[in-house]
Motif scaffolding. Structure first.
Motif, PDB file in Angstrom:
ATOM      1  N   TRP A  65      23.067   9.808-102.387  1.00  0.00           N
ATOM      2  CA  TRP A  65      21.865   9.486-100.999  1.00  0.00           C
ATOM      3  C   TRP A  65      22.440  10.701-100.264  1.00  0.00           C
ATOM      4  CZ3 TRP A  65      21.079   7.795 -96.507  1.00  0.00           C
ATOM      5  CH2 TRP A  65      19.753   7.552 -95.818  1.00  0.00           C
ATOM      6  N   LEU A  66      23.373  10.683 -99.727  1.00  0.00           N
ATOM      7  CA  LEU A  66      23.786  11.405 -98.175  1.00  0.00           C
ATOM      8  C   LEU A  66      23.900  12.709 -97.891  1.00  0.00           C
ATOM      9  CD1 LEU A  66      26.708   9.048 -97.215  1.00  0.00           C
ATOM     10  CD2 LEU A  66      24.229   9.190 -96.039  1.00  0.00           C
ATOM     11  N   GLU A  67      24.580  13.424 -99.413  1.00  0.00           N
ATOM     12  CA  GLU A  67      23.854  14.612 -99.241  1.00  0.00           C
ATOM     13  C   GLU A  67      22.841  14.968 -99.325  1.00  0.00           C
ATOM     14  OE1 GLU A  67      26.267  16.503 -98.834  1.00  0.00           O
ATOM     15  OE2 GLU A  67      28.207  15.722 -98.989  1.00  0.00           O
ATOM     16  N   ALA A  68      21.861  14.225-100.263  1.00  0.00           N
ATOM     17  CA  ALA A  68      20.495  14.996-100.324  1.00  0.00           C
ATOM     18  C   ALA A  68      20.162  15.134 -98.731  1.00  0.00           C
ATOM     19  CB  ALA A  68      19.904  13.890-101.442  1.00  0.00           C
ATOM     20  N   ARG A  69      20.104  14.764 -97.694  1.00  0.00           N
ATOM     21  CA  ARG A  69      19.834  14.335 -96.662  1.00  0.00           C
ATOM     22  C   ARG A  69      20.454  15.623 -95.240  1.00  0.00           C
ATOM     23  NH1 ARG A  69      18.726  11.163 -99.367  1.00  0.00           N
ATOM     24  NH2 ARG A  69      16.079   9.680 -99.118  1.00  0.00           N
ATOM     25  N   ARG A  70      21.735  16.088 -96.085  1.00  0.00           N
ATOM     26  CA  ARG A  70      22.215  17.404 -95.268  1.00  0.00           C
ATOM     27  C   ARG A  70      20.983  18.130 -94.876  1.00  0.00           C
ATOM     28  NH1 ARG A  70      27.626  18.961 -94.846  1.00  0.00           N
ATOM     29  NH2 ARG A  70      27.857  17.651 -97.081  1.00  0.00           N
ATOM     30  N   THR A  71      19.821  18.454 -95.390  1.00  0.00           N
ATOM     31  CA  THR A  71      19.280  19.468 -95.197  1.00  0.00           C
ATOM     32  C   THR A  71      18.230  18.557 -94.039  1.00  0.00           C
ATOM     33  OG1 THR A  71      19.210  21.200 -97.094  1.00  0.00           O
ATOM     34  CG2 THR A  71      17.016  21.137 -95.488  1.00  0.00           C
ATOM     35  N   LEU A 131      18.810  16.994 -91.977  1.00  0.00           N
ATOM     36  CA  LEU A 131      19.833  16.860 -90.839  1.00  0.00           C
ATOM     37  C   LEU A 131      20.139  17.607 -90.033  1.00  0.00           C
ATOM     38  CD1 LEU A 131      23.043  14.188 -92.299  1.00  0.00           C
ATOM     39  CD2 LEU A 131      21.249  13.681 -89.587  1.00  0.00           C
ATOM     40  N   MET A 132      20.286  19.013 -90.595  1.00  0.00           N
ATOM     41  CA  MET A 132      21.085  20.198 -90.196  1.00  0.00           C
ATOM     42  C   MET A 132      19.965  20.576 -88.763  1.00  0.00           C
ATOM     43  SD  MET A 132      24.246  20.514 -90.221  1.00  0.00           S
ATOM     44  CE  MET A 132      24.428  21.956 -90.054  1.00  0.00           C
ATOM     45  N   ASP A 133      19.999  21.164 -87.608  1.00  0.00           N
ATOM     46  CA  ASP A 133      19.394  21.595 -86.424  1.00  0.00           C
ATOM     47  C   ASP A 133      17.800  20.670 -86.193  1.00  0.00           C
ATOM     48  OD1 ASP A 133      20.952  24.266 -86.427  1.00  0.00           O
ATOM     49  OD2 ASP A 133      19.257  25.155 -88.257  1.00  0.00           O
ATOM     50  N   GLY A 134      18.596  19.561 -86.919  1.00  0.00           N
ATOM     51  CA  GLY A 134      17.807  18.254 -85.534  1.00  0.00           C
ATOM     52  C   GLY A 134      18.278  17.478 -84.905  1.00  0.00           C
ATOM     53  N   THR A 135      17.689  16.537 -83.959  1.00  0.00           N
ATOM     54  CA  THR A 135      18.008  15.854 -83.217  1.00  0.00           C
ATOM     55  C   THR A 135      18.067  14.261 -83.449  1.00  0.00           C
ATOM     56  OG1 THR A 135      15.762  15.104 -82.067  1.00  0.00           O
ATOM     57  CG2 THR A 135      16.953  16.803 -80.927  1.00  0.00           C
ATOM     58  N   PRO A 136      19.376  13.835 -83.143  1.00  0.00           N
ATOM     59  CA  PRO A 136      19.126  12.207 -83.988  1.00  0.00           C
ATOM     60  C   PRO A 136      17.621  11.453 -83.719  1.00  0.00           C
ATOM     61  CG  PRO A 136      21.020  13.338 -82.147  1.00  0.00           C
ATOM     62  CD  PRO A 136      19.725  13.757 -82.267  1.00  0.00           C
ATOM     63  N   GLU A 137      16.921  11.665 -82.860  1.00  0.00           N
ATOM     64  CA  GLU A 137      15.797  11.357 -82.349  1.00  0.00           C
ATOM     65  C   GLU A 137      14.337  11.294 -83.261  1.00  0.00           C
ATOM     66  OE1 GLU A 137      18.032  11.730 -78.655  1.00  0.00           O
ATOM     67  OE2 GLU A 137      17.110  12.805 -79.696  1.00  0.00           O
ATOM     68  N   ARG A 138      14.886  13.029 -83.266  1.00  0.00           N
ATOM     69  CA  ARG A 138      13.468  13.196 -84.617  1.00  0.00           C
ATOM     70  C   ARG A 138      14.071  13.018 -86.049  1.00  0.00           C
ATOM     71  NH1 ARG A 138      13.143  19.571 -85.557  1.00  0.00           N
ATOM     72  NH2 ARG A 138      12.803  19.361 -83.082  1.00  0.00           N
ATOM     73  N   VAL A 139      15.521  13.306 -86.309  1.00  0.00           N
ATOM     74  CA  VAL A 139      16.126  12.182 -88.217  1.00  0.00           C
ATOM     75  C   VAL A 139      15.594  11.162 -87.633  1.00  0.00           C
ATOM     76  CG1 VAL A 139      18.374  12.492 -89.475  1.00  0.00           C
ATOM     77  CG2 VAL A 139      17.706  14.548 -87.479  1.00  0.00           C
ATOM     78  N   GLN A 163      13.653   9.432 -86.704  1.00  0.00           N
ATOM     79  CA  GLN A 163      12.075   9.391 -87.196  1.00  0.00           C
ATOM     80  C   GLN A 163      11.562   9.474 -88.734  1.00  0.00           C
ATOM     81  OE1 GLN A 163      10.441  11.686 -84.039  1.00  0.00           O
ATOM     82  NE2 GLN A 163      10.249   9.631 -82.427  1.00  0.00           N
ATOM     83  N   GLN A 164      12.217  10.170 -89.355  1.00  0.00           N
ATOM     84  CA  GLN A 164      12.223  10.396 -90.185  1.00  0.00           C
ATOM     85  C   GLN A 164      13.236   9.322 -91.521  1.00  0.00           C
ATOM     86  OE1 GLN A 164      12.867  14.474 -90.036  1.00  0.00           O
ATOM     87  NE2 GLN A 164      11.262  14.911 -88.839  1.00  0.00           N
ATOM     88  N   LEU A 165      14.011   9.001 -90.570  1.00  0.00           N
ATOM     89  CA  LEU A 165      15.044   7.997 -91.759  1.00  0.00           C
ATOM     90  C   LEU A 165      13.845   6.789 -92.748  1.00  0.00           C
ATOM     91  CD1 LEU A 165      17.727   8.275 -92.666  1.00  0.00           C
ATOM     92  CD2 LEU A 165      18.312   6.438 -90.346  1.00  0.00           C
ATOM     93  N   LEU A 223      24.830   6.274 -92.226  1.00  0.00           N
ATOM     94  CA  LEU A 223      23.690   7.129 -91.647  1.00  0.00           C
ATOM     95  C   LEU A 223      23.039   7.080 -90.146  1.00  0.00           C
ATOM     96  CD1 LEU A 223      23.147  10.518 -90.981  1.00  0.00           C
ATOM     97  CD2 LEU A 223      20.822   9.699 -93.167  1.00  0.00           C
ATOM     98  N   GLU A 224      22.344   5.940 -90.413  1.00  0.00           N
ATOM     99  CA  GLU A 224      22.170   5.356 -88.803  1.00  0.00           C
ATOM    100  C   GLU A 224      23.127   4.827 -87.586  1.00  0.00           C
ATOM    101  OE1 GLU A 224      18.641   2.153 -88.429  1.00  0.00           O
ATOM    102  OE2 GLU A 224      20.581   1.006 -88.259  1.00  0.00           O
ATOM    103  N   THR A 225      23.590   4.454 -88.301  1.00  0.00           N
ATOM    104  CA  THR A 225      24.770   4.652 -86.988  1.00  0.00           C
ATOM    105  C   THR A 225      25.465   5.840 -86.697  1.00  0.00           C
ATOM    106  OG1 THR A 225      26.565   3.719 -88.600  1.00  0.00           O
ATOM    107  CG2 THR A 225      25.009   2.005 -87.388  1.00  0.00           C
ATOM    108  N   ALA A 226      25.782   7.172 -87.257  1.00  0.00           N
ATOM    109  CA  ALA A 226      26.180   8.050 -87.196  1.00  0.00           C
ATOM    110  C   ALA A 226      25.785   8.496 -86.341  1.00  0.00           C
ATOM    111  CB  ALA A 226      26.643   8.850 -87.655  1.00  0.00           C
ATOM    112  N   LEU A 227      23.731   8.048 -86.721  1.00  0.00           N
ATOM    113  CA  LEU A 227      22.614   8.713 -85.436  1.00  0.00           C
ATOM    114  C   LEU A 227      22.775   8.388 -84.201  1.00  0.00           C
ATOM    115  CD1 LEU A 227      20.118   9.715 -88.150  1.00  0.00           C
ATOM    116  CD2 LEU A 227      20.848  11.153 -86.793  1.00  0.00           C
ATOM    117  N   LEU A 228      22.921   6.803 -84.435  1.00  0.00           N
ATOM    118  CA  LEU A 228      22.787   5.938 -82.936  1.00  0.00           C
ATOM    119  C   LEU A 228      24.277   6.765 -82.189  1.00  0.00           C
ATOM    120  CD1 LEU A 228      21.374   2.375 -84.156  1.00  0.00           C
ATOM    121  CD2 LEU A 228      19.948   4.165 -83.170  1.00  0.00           C
TER     122      LEU A 228
END
Length: 353
Positions: free
Chosen positions: A65-71, A73-81, A83-85, A98-103
């Motif tokens: 599941w985490l690997e499927a979100r690699r694309t 994540l890359m070049d996105g901001t934490p805020e934008r990612v 919102q898409q999570l 993933l959410e805690t890493a973003l936060l």
């Protein structure tokens, strides 16, 4: 600022002594350390720590599941990612990591400790914790004494590992050894049938019991309601909480307390939403770990500090780092049963090098 790097690192952390419950025996904890780095070199950390026995996905499923979100994540901001999570009930531990890493990364970019970001205001940062002293075996008294000497006033004890006829006299003997002002938080892990739970609560009413989690093997609402009316203390839902959430039945919860485990609920933000709903219905919420590494414990403490702002502060179940013989980084510092969160940006977790 945009994310420039994403990595997953597997970990395997051995316990000092085996962790035992009615669900089984564990000798180690496994998971994935999630790392997100931005263009300025700041790194956010998360712990994807699935525990299939508690209703999460497996290690393999979490990684996929985490690997499927690699694309994404890359070049996105934490805020934008963020919102898409999307929410997920099939991969809650992966989403939580993933959410805690973003936060963590987002709060570092904003120069705020995570609890201030979650609460939207400057909240108190001292979090009270219970001691986790394991199962009710012959050494429970020694572990209780050590926890009391360390400044804890509430001790969490696992029941259900032996027949009630064995555990009842052990529990009564332990309670006779406890000083005044020390309480017990009990967890049966859905070990009992209704008649034996009903009978045992009569005994527990005479002991310094603060709460009892998951007493019933088949926790139907009517039986729980009967037990809660018999008990002089709070009964709590833990493993069975997800069923009530799926059926949107928080307002009809038949007990007084909810055990909130973000690893099983998909992250801090979903957990905070449930806490707000529970508060409106007069339910107490206790944030509890699923034996995460220190990378996972730090964010849970920030969630607990934020949750305490909504109602009377609780005593949370997050003092579990001491069960590991080694860890991924700095464990939260415990002082007399409390952790004081600082003003540094992020969660406070520092990766061990």
């Amino acid at each position: 600022m945009r994310i420039s790097a994403f990595s997953l690192t597997p970990y395997r952390l051995p316990f000092v002594t085996p962790w035992k419950s009615a669900a089984g025996i564990w000798h180690q904890r496994q998971g994935w350390l999630v790392r997100l780095t931005d263009q300025s070199g700041r790194t956010g950390y998360g712990d994807a720590a699935p525990l299939a026995e508690s209703g999460t996905e497996t290690l393999f499923q979490a990684r996929a599941w985490l690997e499927a979100r690699r694309t994404t994540l890359m070049d996105g901001t934490p805020e934008r990612v963020m919102q898409q999570l999307s929410p997920t009930t099939r991969h809650p531990a992966a989403r939580c990591g993933l959410e805690t890493a973003l936060l963590d990364l987002q709060s570092k970019q904003q120069g705020l400790p995570l609890y201030r970001q979650l609460a939207g205001t400057a909240v108190h940062s001292s979090v009270r914790l219970n001691a986790a002293i394991g199962t009710l075996d012959e050494s429970a008294g020694d572990r209780a004494a050590a926890a009391i000497a360390a400044g804890f006033t509430l001790l969490k004890l696992k029941l259900g590992g032996a027949p009630i006829s064995t555990e009842r006299p052990r529990l009564e003997r332990l309670c006779r050894q406890l000083p005044d002002g020390i309480g017990l938080r009990l967890d049966a892990n859905r070990a009992w049938q209704m008649p034996e739970a009903f009978d045992l609560i009569g005994t527990l009413n005479q002991l310094p019991v603060e709460s009892l989690e998951e007493p019933l093997r088949k926790p139907d609402p009517r039986s729980l309601e009967i037990l809660q009316s018999r008990a002089r203390f709070d009964l709590a839902l833990d493993e069975s909480l997800s069923g009530f959430i799926r059926q949107q039945r928080l307002r009809s919860i038949p007990v007084n307390r909810l055990i909130i485990k973000p690893t099983c609920l998909g992250g801090l933000i979903p957990a905070l939403g449930i806490i707000r709903q529970a508060h409106r219905h007069g339910l107490t919420c206790v944030i509890t770990s699923t034996l995460e590494s220190s990378a996972g414990l730090w964010p849970l403490l920030h969630l607990a500090a934020s949750a305490d702002l909504l109602t009377t502060p609780a005593i949370h179940g997050l003092a579990t780092a001491g069960w590991f013989s080694r860890d991924l980084g700095n464990p939260p510092p415990l002082i007399s049963g409390r952790v004081v969160l600082g003003s540094e940006p992020g969660t406070g977790f520092i990766l061990k090098t």
